[in-house]
Design an enzyme around this catalytic site. Structure first.
Site, PDB file in Angstrom:
ATOM      1  N   CYS B 241     -10.373  -0.440  20.695  1.00 54.51           N
ATOM      2  CA  CYS B 241      -9.997   1.003  20.957  1.00 54.51           C
ATOM      3  C   CYS B 241     -11.627   1.489  20.722  1.00 54.51           C
ATOM      4  CB  CYS B 241      -9.169   1.952  20.295  1.00 54.51           C
ATOM      5  SG  CYS B 241      -9.260   3.531  20.439  1.00 54.51           S
ATOM      6  N   CYS B 266      -6.629   3.923  22.924  1.00 51.49           N
ATOM      7  CA  CYS B 266      -5.487   3.821  22.586  1.00 51.49           C
ATOM      8  C   CYS B 266      -4.371   4.702  23.414  1.00 51.49           C
ATOM      9  CB  CYS B 266      -5.039   4.136  21.141  1.00 51.49           C
ATOM     10  SG  CYS B 266      -5.649   3.183  19.833  1.00 51.49           S
TER      11      CYS B 266
HETATM   12 ZN   LIG Z   1      -7.653   4.187  19.066  1.00 50.45          ZN
END
Ligand SMILES: [Zn+2]
Lengths: 190, 283
Positions: B241, B266
């Site tokens: 992420c 995410c």
């Molecule tokens: Zn994240």
């Protein structure tokens, strides 16, 4: 107006019904764990607080009921829910300590959700000893001690469970407390 | 907070809630089995998750704390509208924090944070029947469920393997519940399927258009269908992420400019923010 219909139902029909349903949902989701229900302020003779709360929350004109709790309780339940009386074999909710699990409607293979709910008033419920329950809703096993079920209940339960997904779901009631036995739960004697 | 007195509590009338509540209880007692219910018209279009909303409305009480996510995010139009709807009609508190919620209504994701016993996860379901694309006759699918005859689904997955070398289903990946009923997990990514297995929280599924409710009780076995030589693998994009650095969460690909530049972040925004905060605190 008979004595049964002179008594009120839930103090707050909307919120007490919601809270009673949530307690039943929690009980059905976590078999054998004891839940407390909001109960009506006054009760006619012949019906316990938890059994009354379950019926007030869930029964109505669409759910035929078999009630063996005396004329006053019967009139009271009918007045507050609109549910009509039916023989045990055709009832959606059964409150009758003489009714055997195998005498009630277990639904069909295609529509097992039509299986009856048996409300059983017992003397007492306690966790930590007694029956060993296992199955969906239970991480490993759960102990539930039940005083006051009729002889042969566990044998009937095993026979009823063997019909899964058909079957009967049981709500055990003692005072203002309940524990549930959904139809697929395995019960071993403690 | 109190609810708007111009509405019934949680919008639905009492007899509708009672009917839905009874369906929910039977669904819990028969894990994975689809229970029909008399779906009501809701003041939101079907694609907005009227099935999930009706389940939430029937379960919700004034002390609940509600979280609503859409594809993992709390701030899409859909999630914001549903939260506002229940604040107004039920007076409930709402939150974006997974840990604080008692009821989480979701479309297309399971939160990354492990859910607990005090929580209920309500899924919005567009197509409840896992066999729908293989067998269009409803009476026939009902018969197949009654007989637990799921050969059709095995054949379909095996054809996937023959064609693609692997099972090509990445959403709505079918599961067996308690080794009895074949169930659609709704269009969550297959990555989320393992979270359903033995989850401490109760899982409820509502399909408004198709008028079905089904459930997975807490601590219930949920197995993604697979084959010995082709085991189920939860897939995610092989990246970290960009915002929190996570290497084990489900990621969305986001275009960042008009030259095809893209990053991975995410999909679960609350979880990502929590991780970012932890990272900052550690620095
Ligand atoms: Zn994240």
């Amino acid at each position: 107006m008979s004595a049964g219909t002179a008594l009120a139902g839930f103090a707050d029909p909307v919120l007490d019904s919601q809270a009673a349903f949530r307690a039943v949902l929690e009980a059905m989701s976590r078999p054998g764990r004891i839940q407390r229900l909001p109960v009506p302020p006054e009760l006619p003779p012949g019906i316990g607080p938890a059994a009354a709360a379950v019926l007030l929350a869930l029964a109505d004109a669409d759910t035929p009921i078999r009630l063996a709790a005396g004329a006053e309780a019967q009139a009271w339940i009918r007045f507050h829910t609109g549910a009509r009386a039916a023989p045990a074999a055709e009832a959606a909710f059964v409150l009758d300590s003489d009714a055997g699990l195998l005498d009630l409607d277990p639904g069909t293979e295609e529509e097992p959700e039509r299986g009856a709910t048996l409300i059983l008033e017992v003397e007492s419920l306690s966790e930590g000893s007694g029956w060993r329950l296992s199955g969906p809703g239970i991480q490993a096993t759960h102990r539930l001690a039940v005083a006051g079920v009729r002889d042969g209940f566990l044998a009937d339960w095993a026979a009823s469970r063997a019909r899964f997904p058909r079957g009967v779901d049981v709500i055990l009631c003692a005072g203002d407390r309940i524990a549930a036995l959904p139809r697929g739960i395995a019960i071993e004697e403690g | 907070m109190t609810h708007d007195p111009g509405y019934n509590f949680a919008y639905l009338d009492e007899s509708t809630k009672r009917m839905i509540r009874r369906a929910i209880l039977k669904a819990v007692a028969i894990p994975g089995h689809q229970v029909p219910f008399g779906s009501r018209e809701m003041p939101l279009p079907y694609g907005w998750g009227t099935g999930g909303i009706q389940v939430t409305a029937s379960v919700l009480g004034p002390r609940d704390v509600l979280k609503v996510i859409d594809q993992g995010s709390d701030d899409t139009t859909n999630a914001v509208s549903i939260r506002a709807f229940f604040r107004r009609t039920a007076g409930v508190a709402t939150t974006e924090r997974t840990a604080e919620a008692t009821i989480i209504q979701t479309r297309h994701r399971i939160p990354e944070r492990r859910l607990t016993e005090g929580q209920i996860l309500v899924y919005q379901v567009p197509i409840p029947e896992p066999l729908a694309r293989l067998e269009p006759r409803i009476a026939e699918t009902r018969r197949l469920h009654a007989m637990a005859d799921y050969g059709l689904m095995h054949v379909k997955l095996y054809e996937d393997i023959a064609k693609h070398g692997h099972i090509a289903t990445s959403y709505s990946y079918p599961v067996m519940v308690n080794e009895r009923y074949l169930m659609s997990p709704s269009p969550i990514p297959a990555f989320d399927n393992p979270k359903m297995h033995m989850m401490p929280a109760l899982q409820l599924f509502g399909a408004g258009r198709e008028k079905r409710i089904y459930a997975v009780p807490p601590y219930t076995a949920v197995r993604s269908l697979d084959f010995e030589d082709h085991p189920f693998r939860p897939i995610r994009a092989p990246h970290r992420c960009e915002l929190c650095g996570s290497g084990d969460t489900y990621l969305d690909e986001v275009l960042v400019d008009d030259k095809g530049g893209r990053i991975f972040v995410c999909s679960d925004t609350d979880h990502c923010q929590e991780r970012q905060a932890m990272r900052e605190a550690a620095e």
